[in-house]
Write an enzyme that holds these catalytic residues in place. Structure first.
Site, PDB file in Angstrom:
ATOM      1  CB  CYS A 177      -0.939  -0.004   1.192  1.00 19.72           C
ATOM      2  SG  CYS A 177      -2.082  -1.387   1.105  1.00 19.72           S
ATOM      3  CG  HIS A 189      -1.824   5.367   5.098  1.00 18.41           C
ATOM      4  ND1 HIS A 189      -1.559   5.144   3.771  1.00 18.41           N
ATOM      5  CD2 HIS A 189      -2.177   4.160   5.603  1.00 18.41           C
ATOM      6  CE1 HIS A 189      -1.749   3.854   3.489  1.00 18.41           C
ATOM      7  NE2 HIS A 189      -2.132   3.243   4.582  1.00 18.41           N
ATOM      8  CD  GLU A 237      -1.794   8.591   9.208  1.00 19.23           C
ATOM      9  OE1 GLU A 237      -2.726   7.787   9.013  1.00 19.23           O
ATOM     10  OE2 GLU A 237      -1.235   9.222   8.294  1.00 19.23           O
ATOM     11  CE  LYS A 292      -5.234   5.336   1.891  1.00 17.34           C
ATOM     12  NZ  LYS A 292      -4.334   6.469   2.201  1.00 17.34           N
ATOM     13  CG  HIS A 308      -6.421   1.796   1.385  1.00 16.58           C
ATOM     14  ND1 HIS A 308      -5.430   2.382   0.620  1.00 16.58           N
ATOM     15  CD2 HIS A 308      -5.790   0.965   2.246  1.00 16.58           C
ATOM     16  CE1 HIS A 308      -4.246   1.909   1.022  1.00 16.58           C
ATOM     17  NE2 HIS A 308      -4.443   1.051   1.990  1.00 16.58           N
ATOM     18  CG  PHE A 341      -0.151  -5.079   4.800  1.00 17.51           C
ATOM     19  CD1 PHE A 341      -0.696  -4.195   5.704  1.00 17.51           C
ATOM     20  CD2 PHE A 341      -0.972  -6.071   4.265  1.00 17.51           C
ATOM     21  CE1 PHE A 341      -2.039  -4.277   6.073  1.00 17.51           C
ATOM     22  CE2 PHE A 341      -2.311  -6.160   4.628  1.00 17.51           C
ATOM     23  CZ  PHE A 341      -2.847  -5.262   5.522  1.00 17.51           C
TER      24      PHE A 341
END
Lengths: 401, 415
Positions: free
Chosen positions: B167, B307, B318, B339, B344, B403
């Protein structure tokens, strides 16, 4: 910030019939090829050629990593992890302070990776696909058990991925963004999807006996690549850091160029010019002849155009005859061989060139190999797609300023 | 030697539409583009919502004979790249072919679609003759093929590569492309992030690990970063392309400049395959290094492009990260999440974020985080809730994660 000089301080390799750098090097001079009839697959995916260079099943027990991590590892990640551990060990970077982890990164190249190799594996666990079966999963599978926290990337430039990863790592260190990078490729073409695809695309050898891969060869009918598998990773490090640690330096990376311009010759010229190395100083070319006629011809033409043909040119060798075409790992395996040529001052042979010495008009290394002074090795990796990437490696004490 | 990297063209295709104007209108409209999946029958699946790109958006770009397509990602990249190059007004005379290149960031690229097509053709199912067209399906199965198409079509024959870091790939593609210009490998780069993630196997895979929202009955409010009762992310898709140029060259040809890529740094947590590291040490390190490379102080930053995917753990950490990096100033900085609006889009997400950021720099307007009515008490920053807002914007920190513990940071500013 001034540019850093970049050296090789460690290597690791898992190749067909030879695991470990020493075994690989001995294998190249033994003249024995790992290419044989396919055994791991039943061969039904292959329409014509049934020749591969396989790695016998990896003993998961020997990986010595937590079971928790193992369950996320497909074959390609396992190869990569084994090569990575050997390389870090050789460089003396396996046992190190936690704080050093921030300055060591990873650049690994794949062709198939966990996407196709993993998903077509009979033991593939669909339930954890989001964690394991995307190209980037190898990144976690190496950085987590080996604790690398620096800049990390996975590159997918097909059969150039290994060399492009090394080229990127070289740039990263050169510009001071990391002190050391583990760089190379890991791959397996031995899965139904990749094999059948390569076969249908006409890229595989259709010969009925183990082929004799050389350089520039390919006029014979039925020539083509023999798919292999494995991984090779190198520790690239700034010279400054290597000297501080008192690490053994195996070779210096003097330049990298990648171009999609078609011929490759202009790119090699540019590489030599930028590294301020004269054409006649290049003693050895590490080619990646795949056995595919058009690609090999293009490569031989590029060498002749840059260096002139015949016996006067640099000694040309390759490793494909020994380990097959290892796709994303190929460029990295070449780089390991190139670094060993510089370290050992010996050039491994092209075995069974099958009369192509004349055909390609290049100075191929005859069996059982040549011992001679080698200051600079030009490594060339030509891709199926017409893109080519090259590295220039030098003996450490003779690097360009 | 000090080569600076500017953005001179933006091309986006996403659920709000094709082109930067539609994208900008969509992301500042205050609504979410998530809905029930129409492309395939999702009724047997637990997740039945996504942020899809309508066929009607694509049709004007596709020749009659080439429709329908089973290779959507190739369309997305082709369309976004064309729009970006048109937007940049770059012509073949402006650079030498071997001084132009392409870096694509994608998580899976065309591979899942190609695997499906390959096996249906190989096995002769779905009305195909056995083996028919399987080789063709295979040939389209590699992300590098998308780069090759762009390289040939637009005469970009220099540095080309594919970055596949899950991602984070979209941000990493921009990072690697900007490094290529910065380090002198190239003068012009297309930085591409692309993903065609709205397909059953990807959705199922993410659902298996409990990453997705199950708010099937209320798709408009499913993607709700920083909200108290957020329950996972929503899959989106599309492509975003930035045209990067060496600043001197861009000025010379009189290009319109959106802004500059000032710093890029990526680190890995080396702790877990999916979960971020609780102590945030490596993410903090990446942000600090990116700011340092940009020669920027925390007080120079006006906005953080989060993100924030709408997962319970991710958004909380975050928020903490912004506090770690900026200290008390975290409460003066605006933060928002793209997002919440378009879901996403995995490997495209980082490039979409960057496209939105440069449009924000151009318009001097902040994009909102939509669906933010009752913030999580642990998420207590200014998230530009629900309504876009004019603001003085000079410098942006973009945070993108992936990831395998990937933390990728970009510092973007006005040129």
């Amino acid at each position: 910030m001034s540019l850093q000089r970049v050296v090789i301080t460690g290597m690791g390799i898992v190749a067909p019939e030879c695991t470990g750098v020493d075994a690989f090097w001995q294998r190249l001079f033994s003249g024995a090829s790992a290419i044989n009839w396919v055994t791991t697959l039943n061969g039904k995916e292959l329409r014509a050629g049934r020749l591969t260079a396989e790695i016998k099943a990896v003993d998961k027990g020997s990986l010595a990593i937590p079971k928790k991590q193992q369950r996320y590892m497909d074959t390609v990640s396992q190869f990569g992890f084994m090569a990575a551990r050997e390389a870090l060990g050789m460089a003396g970077l396996l046992a190190r302070d936690e704080s050093e982890a921030d300055d060591i990164g990873l650049a690994v190249g794949l062709f198939s990776g966990a996407m196709s190799a993993g998903r077509t594996d009979p033991h593939f666990n669909f339930f954890t696909a989001a964690v394991t079966a995307y190209y980037g999963s190898i990144l976690g599978n190496i950085t987590i058990p080996l604790k690398l926290c620096g800049p990390s990337h996975v590159f997918l430039s097909l059969d150039l991925a290994g060399v492009d990863a090394i080229g990127y790592a070289y740039q990263v260190i050169r510009h001071g963004r990391a002190r050391a990078m583990l760089a190379g490729g890991s791959d397996s073409a031995l899965n139904g999807f990749t094999l059948a695809g390569l076969d249908k695309a006409g890229l595989l050898s259709r010969k009925e006996r183990p082929p004799r891969l050389g350089c520039g060869h390919g006029e014979q009918r039925g020539s083509g690549a023999v798919p292999g598998e494995g991984a090779a990773l190198l520790v690239l490090e700034s010279l400054e850091s290597a000297q501080q640690r008192g690490a053994t330096v195996y070779g210096e990376v003097l330049g990298y160029v990648s171009s999609a311009d078609g011929s490759g010759a202009a790119a090699i010229d540019r590489l030599l010019r930028e590294a301020q190395v004269e054409h006649d100083q290049v003693d050895c070319i590490m080619a990646n002849t795949t056995g595919c006629a058009p690609v090999d011809y293009q490569q031989a033409r590029a060498f002749r155009r840059v260096f002139g043909g015949g016996a006067a040119g640099p000694v040309v060798t390759n490793i494909t005859w020994a380990v097959g075409h290892t796709c994303g790992a190929a460029g990295a395996m070449q780089a390991v061989a190139s670094a060993l040529v510089l370290q050992e001052q010996r050039i491994p042979p092209v075995v069974n060139p099958d009369g192509e010495q004349e055909a390609c008009c290049l100075n191929l290394a005859p069996p059982p190999g040549i011992s001679r002074p080698v200051r600079f090795v030009l490594q060339n990796t030509f891709g199926f797609s017409g893109k080519a990437s090259s590295l220039l490696l030098g003996k450490p004490e003779e690097g360009a300023q | 030697m000090n080569r600076r990297v500017v953005v001179t063209g933006i091309g986006v295709i996403a659920s709000p539409g094709a082109g930067k104007e539609q994208f900008w209108a969509g992301i500042t409209s205050g609504k979410s583009f998530v809905r029930r999946i129409t492309r395939f029958d999702a009724s047997p699946m637990r997740v039945q919502i996504a942020s899809e790109i309508d066929d009607a958006i694509l049709r004007p770009f596709v020749k009659e004979g080439d429709w329908p397509t089973d290779n959507r990602i190739s369309l997305y990249t082709a369309i976004a790249a064309r729009l970006a190059l048109e937007d940049s007004r770059l012509t073949a005379d402006d650079f030498a072919p071997d001084r132009g290149g392409v870096v694509l960031g994608t998580s899976t690229g065309p591979t899942p679609a190609a695997l499906t097509a390959f096996y249906t053709r190989q096995n002769g199912s779905n009305g195909h003759r056995k083996g028919d067209g399987a080789a063709g399906a295979w040939m389209h199965g590699f992300p590098a093929g998308l780069v090759r198409e762009l390289s040939l079509r637009h005469g970009l024959r220099g540095y080309c590569n594919v970055v596949s870091t899950g991602c984070a790939a979209g941000a990493d593609a921009i990072g690697v492309a900007s490094e290529a210009v910065n380090w002198g490998l190239s003068d012009v780069m297309l930085a591409v992030g692309a993903e065609a993630a709205v397909e059953p196997s990807t959705i199922q895979a993410f659902d298996n690990i409990r990453a997705l929202s199950h708010r099937n009955d209320d798709p408009d409010h499913a993607s709700r970063p920083f909200e108290r009762d957020r329950d996972g992310f929503v899959i989106g898709e599309g492509a975003a392309v930035l045209v990067l140029e060496e600043k001197g060259q861009a000025l010379l040809r009189g290009a319109r400049i959106y802004g500059e890529i000032r710093g890029y740094c990526t680190t890995t947590d080396a702790s877990h395959m999916t979960a971020p590291r609780e102590d945030l040490s490596k993410a903090t390190l990446a942000a600090r290094r990116a700011l340092q490379l940009a020669d920027a102080q925390p007080q120079d930053v006006d906005y953080v492009s989060a993100h924030a995917t709408s997962t319970p753990v991710g958004d909380r950490l975050e928020t903490q990260l912004v506090k770690n990096v900026f200290g008390p100033r975290a409460y003066e900085i605006c933060v928002s999440s793209l997002k919440s609006i378009i879901g996403h889009s995995s490997g495209a997400a980082g490039a979409m974020q960057a496209a939105a950021n440069f449009l924000m720099l151009q318009h001097q307007v902040l994009m909102p985080t939509v669906n933010l009515e009752n913030p999580d008490p642990e998420c207590d920053l200014d998230y530009v809730a629900n309504q876009s807002r004019p603001a003085r914007l000079r410098c942006i920190l973009q945070q993108t994660f992936g990831f395998s513990g990937k933390n990728s940071m970009l510092v973007l500013s006005k040129a």
